[in-house]
Design an enzyme around this catalytic site. Sequence first.
Site, PDB file in Angstrom:
ATOM      1  N   ALA A 161       0.119  -2.013  28.586  1.00 54.02           N
ATOM      2  CA  ALA A 161       1.266  -1.753  28.837  1.00 54.02           C
ATOM      3  C   ALA A 161       1.601  -0.511  29.709  1.00 54.02           C
ATOM      4  O   ALA A 161       2.631  -0.478  30.308  1.00 54.02           O
ATOM      5  CB  ALA A 161       2.223  -1.999  27.603  1.00 54.02           C
ATOM      6  N   TRP A 216       3.844  -3.447   5.585  1.00 50.50           N
ATOM      7  CA  TRP A 216       2.378  -3.037   5.300  1.00 50.50           C
ATOM      8  C   TRP A 216       2.055  -3.357   3.876  1.00 50.50           C
ATOM      9  O   TRP A 216       0.987  -3.353   3.467  1.00 50.50           O
ATOM     10  CB  TRP A 216       2.166  -1.589   5.993  1.00 50.50           C
ATOM     11  CG  TRP A 216       0.846  -1.007   5.872  1.00 50.50           C
ATOM     12  CD1 TRP A 216      -0.040  -1.140   6.898  1.00 50.50           C
ATOM     13  CD2 TRP A 216       0.341  -0.459   4.794  1.00 50.50           C
ATOM     14  NE1 TRP A 216      -1.278  -0.663   6.470  1.00 50.50           N
ATOM     15  CE2 TRP A 216      -1.201  -0.097   5.085  1.00 50.50           C
ATOM     16  CE3 TRP A 216       0.805   0.050   3.458  1.00 50.50           C
ATOM     17  CZ2 TRP A 216      -1.772   0.566   4.274  1.00 50.50           C
ATOM     18  CZ3 TRP A 216      -0.107   0.753   2.551  1.00 50.50           C
ATOM     19  CH2 TRP A 216      -1.396   1.059   3.243  1.00 50.50           C
TER      20      TRP A 216
END
Length: 556
Positions: A273, A409
């Site tokens: 990116a 997470w």
Amino acid sequence: MKTDIQIAQEAELLPITEIAAKLQISPDELELYGKYKAKISDEYLEKISGSRDGKLILMTAINPTPAGEGKTTTSIGLGQALGILGKRAVIALREPSLGPCFGIKGGAAGGGYAQVVPMEDLNLHFTGDFHAITSANNLLAALLDNHIQQGNELGIDTRSVVWKRCMDMNDRVLRNVVVGLGSKMDGTVREDHFVITVASEIMAVLCLSENMKDLKERLGRMVVAYNYQGKPVTAQDLQAVGAMAALLKDAMKPNLIQTLEHTPALVHGGPFANIAHGCNSVRATKAALKMADYVVTEAGFGADLGAEKFFDIKCRSAGLKPDVAVLVATIRALKYNGGVPKTALGDENLKALEKGIANLEKHMENLMKYKVPVVVALNSFVTDTQAEIAFVKEFCQKRGCDLAISKVWEKGGEGGLQLAEKVLQTLEEKEGNFKLLYEDNRSLKEKIEIVSKEIYGALGVNFSSQAEKQLQKLEELGYGRMPVCMAKTQYSLSDNPALLGRPRDFKINVREAYVLAGAGFVVALTGEVMTMPGLPKCPAAFSIDVNEEGAITGLF
């Protein structure tokens, strides 16, 4: 505390045929790569082409910091949470590159209890897509040099060769090389260059192609050099298209794997990116939209790079219209943007948070310019205090953005339920009216200036004399209607990685510009961004090993 790879290796995976069955994909419509990964056949993609599209959820983030943001982890956790809520969801992600995996960034399969698996396969050779892209790239390079050696019928100016060789590894010594040394039979001596595979135009072409016909047309348009008259020489001119397409035939098919909670995930393609356009393949995204009611996809790095390119390049090319954007941030990262050293990020510091949250604010403003509803996902850490959380929540609400705490997470899908519910609520209550940042008929310089001013917050753009000439030539050659792909550091809204938070009173420096005619965009190189990264002093490769039982260790 278990490492990511330990969690992944202890997970009970379902055979990929069972994951496919959730999407009404029969075993005959899969091409298996072992028990837990497969490619989806062209026949199945054609069969579902008339199905109704689901909702498209874009996951993006603030500028990355050493503190970590957890964008991919949040994407996977949101997909898992939607599944817990009984929604038919598919995650569409990029494939990781070996360069960062063995360098400093590490792998890209999520983390904790929000991962796609098998993570070792994904982070290493996976289904061979990147090897196919590397081979096709270097086949074209070989055909180019062979054409010059065999008489140079096309009149290629060897000083104007723009096609570079590639490999999927961080290897700085290959940035600038000399080829053709030796005898007359060893080719023409000239300067050459390498890029990392994820910066190859073929990666971008594969990720933007709708089908084989589109792929071959894009491959044919790729500019490899200029002749003595200054006219472009293409891959089509070198008769390279058919052979490259043959190498890419299987790589065109989206890959199907699963999350730790057995949510289907299409992981396909992986342009960088900060160099390229940073999105997974159009084929995978469009297939996912036909398969599911909700598709979670992500764009690379911060919203200034990934989301802007997702909107202005991928959506422009493929006709996609995102329904909501989720902007990931952490209190730790915001405090880092406020000047707190990494060692002190666990301490409550509202003053630094107030300063650093300007980075989040700018990204929120940018996303709203595209008329897409925005939800902020605050990725939770145990060191976050109630006062800090309350500050961020109030800050977002005052600016018209809902905020949800994400604990994926730690808790997987269960930790993403608040975020999932907030996203569903936003989809129900707020209808987007997606619009692009600029029109095709703007000049290339205008497009660069619009992105620099509107998205980065720059006062303007300094173009080098080289970039001025290159942009003028590209306009004259007919490439002026293409969108621009800004190659810029990911660490700052500016082109200076040291300027954190929300920099002001700066200009973007464009040093070079070139066309990727097959991909369909013009790249503007800013600052000191590199198309072939290097390894750090202590690369992650030092920690990776295989034990006596054959299990890979140290990937995370």
